[in-house]
Design a protein around this motif. Sequence first.
Motif, PDB file in Angstrom:
ATOM      1  N   ASP A 137      -5.206   0.849  14.108  1.00 46.50           N
ATOM      2  CA  ASP A 137      -6.400   0.815  13.261  1.00 46.50           C
ATOM      3  C   ASP A 137      -5.969   0.537  11.826  1.00 46.50           C
ATOM      4  O   ASP A 137      -5.274   1.351  11.208  1.00 46.50           O
ATOM      5  CB  ASP A 137      -7.156   2.146  13.352  1.00 46.50           C
ATOM      6  CG  ASP A 137      -8.435   2.137  12.519  1.00 46.50           C
ATOM      7  OD1 ASP A 137      -8.813   1.052  12.020  1.00 46.50           O
ATOM      8  OD2 ASP A 137      -9.045   3.212  12.364  1.00 46.50           O
ATOM      9  N   TYR A 138      -6.368  -0.623  11.303  1.00 48.16           N
ATOM     10  CA  TYR A 138      -5.982  -0.963   9.932  1.00 48.16           C
ATOM     11  C   TYR A 138      -7.233  -1.140   9.057  1.00 48.16           C
ATOM     12  O   TYR A 138      -7.202  -1.852   8.051  1.00 48.16           O
ATOM     13  CB  TYR A 138      -5.136  -2.239   9.904  1.00 48.16           C
ATOM     14  CG  TYR A 138      -5.666  -3.390  10.727  1.00 48.16           C
ATOM     15  CD1 TYR A 138      -6.640  -4.246  10.226  1.00 48.16           C
ATOM     16  CD2 TYR A 138      -5.177  -3.626  12.003  1.00 48.16           C
ATOM     17  CE1 TYR A 138      -7.116  -5.307  10.972  1.00 48.16           C
ATOM     18  CE2 TYR A 138      -5.646  -4.675  12.761  1.00 48.16           C
ATOM     19  CZ  TYR A 138      -6.617  -5.524  12.242  1.00 48.16           C
ATOM     20  OH  TYR A 138      -7.080  -6.579  12.985  1.00 48.16           O
ATOM     21  N   PHE A 188       0.849  -1.192   0.000  1.00 46.92           N
ATOM     22  CA  PHE A 188       0.000   0.000   0.000  1.00 46.92           C
ATOM     23  C   PHE A 188       0.887   1.246   0.000  1.00 46.92           C
ATOM     24  O   PHE A 188       1.103   1.866   1.047  1.00 46.92           O
ATOM     25  CB  PHE A 188      -0.926   0.010   1.229  1.00 46.92           C
ATOM     26  CG  PHE A 188      -1.717  -1.255   1.386  1.00 46.92           C
ATOM     27  CD1 PHE A 188      -2.807  -1.525   0.568  1.00 46.92           C
ATOM     28  CD2 PHE A 188      -1.363  -2.190   2.348  1.00 46.92           C
ATOM     29  CE1 PHE A 188      -3.530  -2.696   0.715  1.00 46.92           C
ATOM     30  CE2 PHE A 188      -2.082  -3.354   2.505  1.00 46.92           C
ATOM     31  CZ  PHE A 188      -3.171  -3.624   1.677  1.00 46.92           C
ATOM     32  N   PRO A 189       1.444   1.613  -1.135  1.00 44.69           N
ATOM     33  CA  PRO A 189       2.348   2.778  -1.206  1.00 44.69           C
ATOM     34  C   PRO A 189       1.635   4.051  -0.739  1.00 44.69           C
ATOM     35  O   PRO A 189       0.435   4.248  -0.968  1.00 44.69           O
ATOM     36  CB  PRO A 189       2.714   2.859  -2.700  1.00 44.69           C
ATOM     37  CG  PRO A 189       2.417   1.501  -3.237  1.00 44.69           C
ATOM     38  CD  PRO A 189       1.278   0.969  -2.463  1.00 44.69           C
ATOM     39  N   HIS A 190       2.392   4.899  -0.072  1.00 42.11           N
ATOM     40  CA  HIS A 190       1.915   6.203   0.394  1.00 42.11           C
ATOM     41  C   HIS A 190       0.786   6.094   1.419  1.00 42.11           C
ATOM     42  O   HIS A 190       0.027   7.058   1.603  1.00 42.11           O
ATOM     43  CB  HIS A 190       1.440   7.056  -0.791  1.00 42.11           C
ATOM     44  CG  HIS A 190       2.395   7.081  -1.945  1.00 42.11           C
ATOM     45  ND1 HIS A 190       3.692   7.564  -1.839  1.00 42.11           N
ATOM     46  CD2 HIS A 190       2.266   6.626  -3.234  1.00 42.11           C
ATOM     47  CE1 HIS A 190       4.296   7.448  -3.012  1.00 42.11           C
ATOM     48  NE2 HIS A 190       3.459   6.863  -3.871  1.00 42.11           N
ATOM     49  N   ARG A 191       0.657   4.930   2.051  1.00 44.20           N
ATOM     50  CA  ARG A 191      -0.344   4.755   3.111  1.00 44.20           C
ATOM     51  C   ARG A 191       0.388   4.394   4.393  1.00 44.20           C
ATOM     52  O   ARG A 191       1.239   3.492   4.413  1.00 44.20           O
ATOM     53  CB  ARG A 191      -1.332   3.640   2.756  1.00 44.20           C
ATOM     54  CG  ARG A 191      -2.067   3.845   1.455  1.00 44.20           C
ATOM     55  CD  ARG A 191      -3.213   4.828   1.600  1.00 44.20           C
ATOM     56  NE  ARG A 191      -4.291   4.239   2.352  1.00 44.20           N
ATOM     57  CZ  ARG A 191      -5.234   3.453   1.838  1.00 44.20           C
ATOM     58  NH1 ARG A 191      -5.212   3.176   0.536  1.00 44.20           N
ATOM     59  NH2 ARG A 191      -6.195   2.988   2.578  1.00 44.20           N
ATOM     60  N   GLU A 192       0.059   5.078   5.471  1.00 42.59           N
ATOM     61  CA  GLU A 192       0.671   4.809   6.763  1.00 42.59           C
ATOM     62  C   GLU A 192      -0.409   4.618   7.816  1.00 42.59           C
ATOM     63  O   GLU A 192      -1.478   5.239   7.745  1.00 42.59           O
ATOM     64  CB  GLU A 192       1.601   5.960   7.187  1.00 42.59           C
ATOM     65  CG  GLU A 192       2.839   6.119   6.325  1.00 42.59           C
ATOM     66  CD  GLU A 192       3.745   7.228   6.818  1.00 42.59           C
ATOM     67  OE1 GLU A 192       3.259   8.078   7.592  1.00 42.59           O
ATOM     68  OE2 GLU A 192       4.930   7.257   6.423  1.00 42.59           O
ATOM     69  N   VAL A 193      -0.121   3.742   8.797  1.00 35.69           N
ATOM     70  CA  VAL A 193      -1.034   3.553   9.924  1.00 35.69           C
ATOM     71  C   VAL A 193      -0.218   3.657  11.217  1.00 35.69           C
ATOM     72  O   VAL A 193       1.001   3.442  11.231  1.00 35.69           O
ATOM     73  CB  VAL A 193      -1.754   2.184   9.871  1.00 35.69           C
ATOM     74  CG1 VAL A 193      -2.655   2.092   8.680  1.00 35.69           C
ATOM     75  CG2 VAL A 193      -0.741   1.044   9.875  1.00 35.69           C
TER      76      VAL A 193
END
Length: 623
Positions: free
Chosen positions: A524-525, A491-496
């Motif tokens: 939270d994913y 999931f590029p450019h996605r952070e949790v």
Amino acid sequence: MKKMWLSLLSVILLFTLTGCSIINPGAKSPPTAKNLPTIKVGRKNIESVVNLSGNVTADPKITIVSKVSGKVIQLFAKEGDWIEKGAKIASIDSTVPRLNYQSSLNSYNIAKINYEISAQLNNSENAVAQAEANVESAEAAYSIAKLNLDIAVKTDNSHIQVNQAEEQVKQAEINLENAQNNLSALKSSDTTDISIKIAELQLNSQELSLAIAQLNLKSLTESGPTDEDIKQAEEQINQAKINNDTAKERLEEAEENPHTSDVEIKILKNQVLLTESNIKLAELSLDKLNKHGSPSEDDIERAEYQVEQAKVALQISIENYEQAKKAKISRDNQIKQAENQVKVAESQLTISKENLDMAKNSASASSDSIEIRRAQLTQAEAGLKTAKINLDNAKIQLSLDSNEIQQVKLQMEQAYNATQTALENLNDYTITAPISGTILSLNIQEGDTVSMGTIAVVGNTKNFVAEAFSDEIDAVNIKKGQDAILSFDAFPHREVKGTVGYTGNTTTAVSGVRAYKIKIVIDDYSSITIKDGLSVNVDITTQMKNNVLAVPIESVLYQDEKYYVDLVQADNTIERKEVKIGISSDDYTEIISGLSEGDTILRVPYNSVFTEVEGIRMPGGGK
């Protein structure tokens, strides 16, 4: 760490463009900072971040390993299914271990009932109490006889003699009644013949069980069954059926006998079950001989275990049989003693009646009366001596019986332990879920022959964590509860966001390097489709300080285990000054002492080379 390398490359490019050298350890500091890049010392917010790589995993995730081998009879779930804790996943053929458990359970039930019978038949305490009562009665009779003799010697009073004779008759009648009651009680409760028959049945069954087990083991360990082996197996089936018929006959006889206790009926019913189990084992043994194949090591181990169990059960049966015979002898001796006590009591009653008749018929028989009293005293002395001997014997028998009961109890406990072991072994043939979760992998199908090894992997896919490994330099700074940022290749450019939930206490080998396991709880994913095994990058903030004095990390020189910066004086000359540093981020290092806010320093110390210091690449080696 990526930002730090970009900063260093920028500095190198800066020095190249300005024509300044940073690799010349032999050069001296210039008199001025002319044409050299400088910066003002200011305040910054600094975060110390550790970067780790790892994978997403279901939490918890457990690998299920089979402890047994055999054919898979049935699958109750498939890969991808959600399954509750304790639910069945697969069953493996358990014919032999089930028979072993049933045989062990029968042996335990027999041992338990043997213990209960031994405890019930143990009349030693009552025998001691009866013997003590007999001693008291004999002592009373002796005292009366001695008193009578003394009175007869001192006086010739016929009235007194008649009264004494009447009392002696009453005492003798009471003694006789007690002795008769004791004898009747012993005879009515004598079930030792039934106990011996039960023990003989048990002995015959266990001898056959051992023979079956030994023949089974022989067929597995030798090249192939002989005609003699097959004949022996057929004879064992016939003998097992004969034992079964005998057990049924003994049960019918016991049920028709009104004196047979419920406990004895119960043990005979268990004996019938044991003989039926032997028939099944004998038929299985013959079937194996006729279908001789290549046995597995597990088959041989189970056969050896069956032989050992049969030997233990046979030994218990032999000891039970010997105890039953001892109990028969002990009970016979008690009956004989009771019969002797009845005879003594009858003799005492006869003498007492004769004395009464003599006292009534002769008012002046003093001489004869004295001789009679002496004879009575002698008789009383003998009775007292006999009663004391019987009491000593009863106490000895009580001690022996107590030891035998403890031995029978120990056998019962051993049989119970063997039953529990057999039950645990039987349960191993049913594969169940150790936790509630999804079957992530399933390595078997119906009809497969499995050996001891991995069967399946089950994980709780309602809860995921990130697992990574840290070297010892960073691990000491990572603490439970620290904040983390997670990013995924999928999931590029996605952070949790996440939180450190666990830090390992011991190292684990990872690609040949020792490292500490770190678990990060993912807060939270829901915004991503997370799966077990996804690769993940984790940035953990280990330390944070706000509004502290700081300089770029490339401005600090490490030399001779000390830290320095090049301070620009008011006249533009350079002074190399020692500083104390604190935490570092990818870009800046905290200055604890040695500089003041507003000071001007060289962005990179003059004539320095970059050195790796405590995991941070900074200038060093300059002179």
